[in-house]
Design a protein around this motif. Structure first.
Motif, PDB file in Angstrom:
ATOM      1  N   VAL A 163       0.877  -1.161   0.048  1.00 51.79           N
ATOM      2  CA  VAL A 163       0.022   0.079   0.032  1.00 51.79           C
ATOM      3  C   VAL A 163       0.891   1.033  -0.153  1.00 51.79           C
ATOM      4  O   VAL A 163       1.856   1.279   0.793  1.00 51.79           O
ATOM      5  CB  VAL A 163      -0.976   0.091   1.344  1.00 51.79           C
ATOM      6  N   LEU A 164       0.551   2.277  -0.802  1.00 49.68           N
ATOM      7  CA  LEU A 164       1.307   3.387  -1.137  1.00 49.68           C
ATOM      8  C   LEU A 164       0.851   4.654  -0.721  1.00 49.68           C
ATOM      9  O   LEU A 164      -0.212   4.677  -0.994  1.00 49.68           O
ATOM     10  CB  LEU A 164       2.085   3.401  -2.595  1.00 49.68           C
ATOM     11  N   ILE A 165       1.099   5.370   0.352  1.00 45.37           N
ATOM     12  CA  ILE A 165       0.709   6.451   0.771  1.00 45.37           C
ATOM     13  C   ILE A 165       1.667   7.749   0.485  1.00 45.37           C
ATOM     14  O   ILE A 165       2.736   7.926   0.882  1.00 45.37           O
ATOM     15  CB  ILE A 165       0.375   6.394   2.123  1.00 45.37           C
ATOM     16  N   ASP A 166       1.219   8.513  -0.462  1.00 47.01           N
ATOM     17  CA  ASP A 166       1.713   9.894  -1.114  1.00 47.01           C
ATOM     18  C   ASP A 166       1.697  10.447   0.114  1.00 47.01           C
ATOM     19  O   ASP A 166       0.870  11.137   0.439  1.00 47.01           O
ATOM     20  CB  ASP A 166       1.449  10.260  -2.143  1.00 47.01           C
ATOM     21  N   VAL A 167       3.157  10.916   0.505  1.00 48.78           N
ATOM     22  CA  VAL A 167       3.248  12.084   1.478  1.00 48.78           C
ATOM     23  C   VAL A 167       3.765  13.378   1.088  1.00 48.78           C
ATOM     24  O   VAL A 167       4.631  14.160   1.852  1.00 48.78           O
ATOM     25  CB  VAL A 167       3.801  11.388   2.804  1.00 48.78           C
ATOM     26  N   THR A 168       4.022  13.620  -0.263  1.00 56.14           N
ATOM     27  CA  THR A 168       4.809  14.672  -0.865  1.00 56.14           C
ATOM     28  C   THR A 168       4.102  16.112  -0.465  1.00 56.14           C
ATOM     29  O   THR A 168       2.728  16.107  -0.715  1.00 56.14           O
ATOM     30  CB  THR A 168       4.651  14.671  -2.339  1.00 56.14           C
ATOM     31  N   GLY A 169       4.920  16.680   0.119  1.00 58.88           N
ATOM     32  CA  GLY A 169       4.566  18.229   0.427  1.00 58.88           C
ATOM     33  C   GLY A 169       3.587  18.288   1.804  1.00 58.88           C
ATOM     34  O   GLY A 169       3.083  19.339   2.106  1.00 58.88           O
ATOM     35  N   MET A 199       7.262  -1.099   7.028  1.00 58.79           N
ATOM     36  CA  MET A 199       6.994   0.357   6.501  1.00 58.79           C
ATOM     37  C   MET A 199       8.314   0.863   6.272  1.00 58.79           C
ATOM     38  O   MET A 199       9.387   0.899   6.745  1.00 58.79           O
ATOM     39  CB  MET A 199       6.170   1.168   7.287  1.00 58.79           C
ATOM     40  N   ALA A 200       8.282   1.764   5.233  1.00 58.76           N
ATOM     41  CA  ALA A 200       9.547   2.637   4.640  1.00 58.76           C
ATOM     42  C   ALA A 200       8.946   3.637   4.125  1.00 58.76           C
ATOM     43  O   ALA A 200       7.973   3.759   3.368  1.00 58.76           O
ATOM     44  CB  ALA A 200      10.461   1.613   3.840  1.00 58.76           C
ATOM     45  N   LEU A 201       9.763   4.826   4.176  1.00 55.00           N
ATOM     46  CA  LEU A 201       9.707   6.149   3.124  1.00 55.00           C
ATOM     47  C   LEU A 201      10.597   5.878   2.203  1.00 55.00           C
ATOM     48  O   LEU A 201      11.779   5.854   2.113  1.00 55.00           O
ATOM     49  CB  LEU A 201      10.038   7.303   4.078  1.00 55.00           C
ATOM     50  N   GLU A 202      10.064   6.134   0.954  1.00 57.43           N
ATOM     51  CA  GLU A 202      10.684   6.134  -0.264  1.00 57.43           C
ATOM     52  C   GLU A 202      10.580   7.563  -0.836  1.00 57.43           C
ATOM     53  O   GLU A 202       9.628   8.076  -0.799  1.00 57.43           O
ATOM     54  CB  GLU A 202      10.112   5.221  -1.313  1.00 57.43           C
ATOM     55  N   GLU A 203      11.861   7.982  -1.218  1.00 57.85           N
ATOM     56  CA  GLU A 203      11.757   9.453  -1.886  1.00 57.85           C
ATOM     57  C   GLU A 203      12.409   9.359  -3.173  1.00 57.85           C
ATOM     58  O   GLU A 203      13.506   8.586  -3.371  1.00 57.85           O
ATOM     59  CB  GLU A 203      12.599  10.217  -0.950  1.00 57.85           C
ATOM     60  N   ASP A 204      11.807   9.956  -4.180  1.00 55.11           N
ATOM     61  CA  ASP A 204      12.123   9.935  -5.732  1.00 55.11           C
ATOM     62  C   ASP A 204      12.229  11.400  -6.150  1.00 55.11           C
ATOM     63  O   ASP A 204      10.991  12.001  -6.620  1.00 55.11           O
ATOM     64  CB  ASP A 204      11.202   9.118  -6.180  1.00 55.11           C
ATOM     65  N   GLY A 205      13.570  12.063  -5.928  1.00 54.49           N
ATOM     66  CA  GLY A 205      13.233  13.590  -6.410  1.00 54.49           C
ATOM     67  C   GLY A 205      12.356  14.186  -5.305  1.00 54.49           C
ATOM     68  O   GLY A 205      12.466  13.926  -4.020  1.00 54.49           O
ATOM     69  N   PRO A 206      11.573  15.053  -5.642  1.00 52.40           N
ATOM     70  CA  PRO A 206      10.656  15.604  -4.930  1.00 52.40           C
ATOM     71  C   PRO A 206       9.482  15.166  -4.376  1.00 52.40           C
ATOM     72  O   PRO A 206       8.874  15.417  -3.455  1.00 52.40           O
ATOM     73  CB  PRO A 206      10.074  17.061  -5.631  1.00 52.40           C
ATOM     74  N   ARG A 207       9.266  14.056  -4.733  1.00 54.37           N
ATOM     75  CA  ARG A 207       8.252  12.850  -4.368  1.00 54.37           C
ATOM     76  C   ARG A 207       8.577  12.048  -3.246  1.00 54.37           C
ATOM     77  O   ARG A 207       9.711  11.654  -3.220  1.00 54.37           O
ATOM     78  CB  ARG A 207       7.409  12.436  -5.505  1.00 54.37           C
ATOM     79  N   SER A 208       7.637  11.793  -2.468  1.00 55.20           N
ATOM     80  CA  SER A 208       8.024  10.854  -1.518  1.00 55.20           C
ATOM     81  C   SER A 208       6.581   9.933  -0.913  1.00 55.20           C
ATOM     82  O   SER A 208       5.437  10.632  -1.224  1.00 55.20           O
ATOM     83  CB  SER A 208       8.449  11.491  -0.083  1.00 55.20           C
TER      84      SER A 208
END
Length: 362
Positions: free
Chosen positions: A3-9, A208-217
Motif C-alpha cells: 500500500v503506497l501513501i503519497d506524503v509529498t508536501g 513500512m519505509a519511506l521512499e523518496e524519488d526527487g521531490p516526491r515521497s
C-alpha cells in the motif's frame, strides 16, 4: 505488493502519532474473534472470553464482520480523542451513506481502492451486498438487512454494543494499555521532529519505509495487497496498538484520510520481515541440495571445500548455493586466518514459520 501513501508536501504537523480508544477496542475485538491469530494474547483472551455475559457474546458474534476478517474503516479514526465516548460522538456525526458503506465494506467493497456506490442508494450495490452477506451466514445476512432497512437504529445498536464492551472489559484494559501506547506515540513523535519521517516510520514497523524519488515521497506499507492513496490536503494518522500484532492496517479508501494502525514493539517481538524477504528465504531452503547443505551448516561452521567433500560436489557449485543462502540472510560467515567459515543462522531460520504467518496475516 504494498500500500503506497503519497506524503509529498505534507507538513510535518499533519503527520500524527496518537493512541485511539476506538481503534484499540476494534483490535481487541478482532483478537477475541480470531484467537488463533494472537497466541501471545492467550491469557487475556481466555480471561476476557470467560467473563463475557452470554448476551454480550451473542451480540459481538452478530456484528463481528466489522472487525473479524479485516477492520471496518469506522473503527480507525483519523482524529483520535481521549475517550471512547468522544470518538463515538464523532461517528454519530458521520453522514449515513458514508457510515453504512464503510461499515459494510467487507460485504460490498470489491474495489476498495476505487470506492463503491452506497448500498443505500444504488440498487446493484445493495443486491451485491445482500448476496455476499447471505454467503457469510444467516446472522450476518439479517444484520445487513437491518442496517439497510433502518440505518439509524443499527448505528445506535452498534454504539450501545461498543459502550457495553467498555463497561464489561475494555475500560479496564484501556486504562492499562493507554500508558504504553501514549509513550510509544510520544517516542515516534519525537523521532519525527528530530530525525524525520523516515526514522519515525521505520521505528513504527519494519514493514513500512519511506521512499523518496526527487521531490516526491511516499510511505510503502508491505502488504499482501495493492493500494494507493495520498495524504495531501488531509494528513496522515498513525495509531499504535497493543493488540494488533501481527496485523498492520492501512486505511486507504478514497475520500478518507489515510490511517495506519501498527503494533507497538515488545521485548518478545522481533521487527517485521518483508513478505519479499520471507519468500526469498523459503525459496532458498526449498532446493534439495541447499537443504542438505543447511543440515551441515546448522550443526557447525564449515568451509566451502569441507562442504564440497561432505556432499560430493564441486567447490564452485557449493559457492553458488551458499551465495543464494547468504543473499536470503540465512548464513553467517567468519574468517579464521585464510579460511572462511559458513554457518546457518538458526535464529533467522527458526522464525521462518512465524514470519511467513505474519506476512499472510499482516
Amino acid at each position: 505488493m504494498s500500500v503506497l501513501i503519497d506524503v509529498t508536501g505534507v507538513p510535518r504537523e499533519r503527520i500524527v502519532f496518537c493512541p485511539s480508544p476506538l481503534a484499540e477496542l476494534g483490535a481487541a475485538l478482532h483478537a477475541l474473534s480470531e484467537p488463533a491469530h494472537h497466541a501471545r494474547l492467550h491469557g487475556w483472551l481466555t480471561t476476557t472470553s470467560a467473563g463475557l455475559r452470554p448476551e454480550l457474546a451473542d451480540r459481538l458474534h452478530e456484528a463481528d464482520f466489522l472487525w473479524r476478517s479485516t477492520r471496518s474503516d469506522i473503527l480507525l479514526p483519523a482524529e483520535p480523542r481521549e475517550t471512547l465516548a468522544e470518538e463515538l460522538d464523532d461517528l454519530d456525526r458521520m453522514d449515513e451513506e458514508r457510515y453504512v458503506t464503510a461499515a459494510l465494506e467487507i460485504s460490498c467493497a470489491q474495489s476498495y481502492d476505487e470506492g463503491v456506490l452506497s448500498p443505500l442508494s444504488d440498487p446493484a450495490t445493495r443486491q451485491r451486498t445482500l448476496e455476499l452477506a447471505t454467503a457469510r451466514g444467516p446472522r450476518q445476512a439479517a444484520f445487513v438487512r437491518r442496517m439497510l432497512a433502518d440505518p439509524p437504529a443499527v448505528r445506535r445498536w452498534i454504539r450501545r454494543l461498543l459502550e457495553d464492551c467498555e463497561d464489561a472489559f475494555f475500560g479496564e484494559t484501556w486504562r492499562r494499555v493507554r500508558v504504553q501506547l501514549a509513550a510509544d506515540a510520544r517516542h515516534k513523535t519525537e523521532l519525527l521532529r528530530r530525525k524525520g519521517l523516515a526514522d519515525a516510520v521505520a521505528a513504527a514497523s519494519g514493514a513500512m519505509a519511506l521512499e523518496e524519488d526527487g521531490p516526491r515521497s511516499r510511505i510503502v506499507v508491505d502488504k499482501l495487497s495493492h493500494g494507493r492513496t495520498s495524504a495531501a490536503g488531509t494528513g496522515l494518522t498513525f495509531l499504535p496498538t497493543a493488540f494488533g500484532w501481527p496485523h498492520l492496517y492501512a486505511l486507504h479508501a478514497p475520500g478518507w484520510q489515510p490511517v495506519v494502525q501498527y503494533p507497538v514493539p515488545t521485548a518478545e517481538l522481533a521487527g517485521s520481515t518483508p513478505v519479499e524477504v520471507v519468500g526469498r528465504r523459503l525459496e532458498a531452503v526449498a532446493h534439495p541440495l541447499r537443504m542438505r547443505l543447511c543440515r551441515n551448516l546448522a550443526r557447525a561452521p564449515y568451509t566451502t571445500s569441507e562442504l564440497a567433500d561432505a556432499n560430493g560436489i564441486t567447490a564452485p557449485e557449493v559457492s553458488r548455493h551458499l551465495a543464494v543462502l547468504r543473499k536470503a540472510g540465512l548464513l553467517t560467515t567468519q574468517r579464521r586466518g585464510r579460511y572462511v567459515l559458513h554457518q546457518l543462522d538458526v535464529t533467522v531460520v527458526s522464525r521462518l514459520g512465524s514470519d511467513f504467518l505474519e506476512g499472510l496475516l499482516r
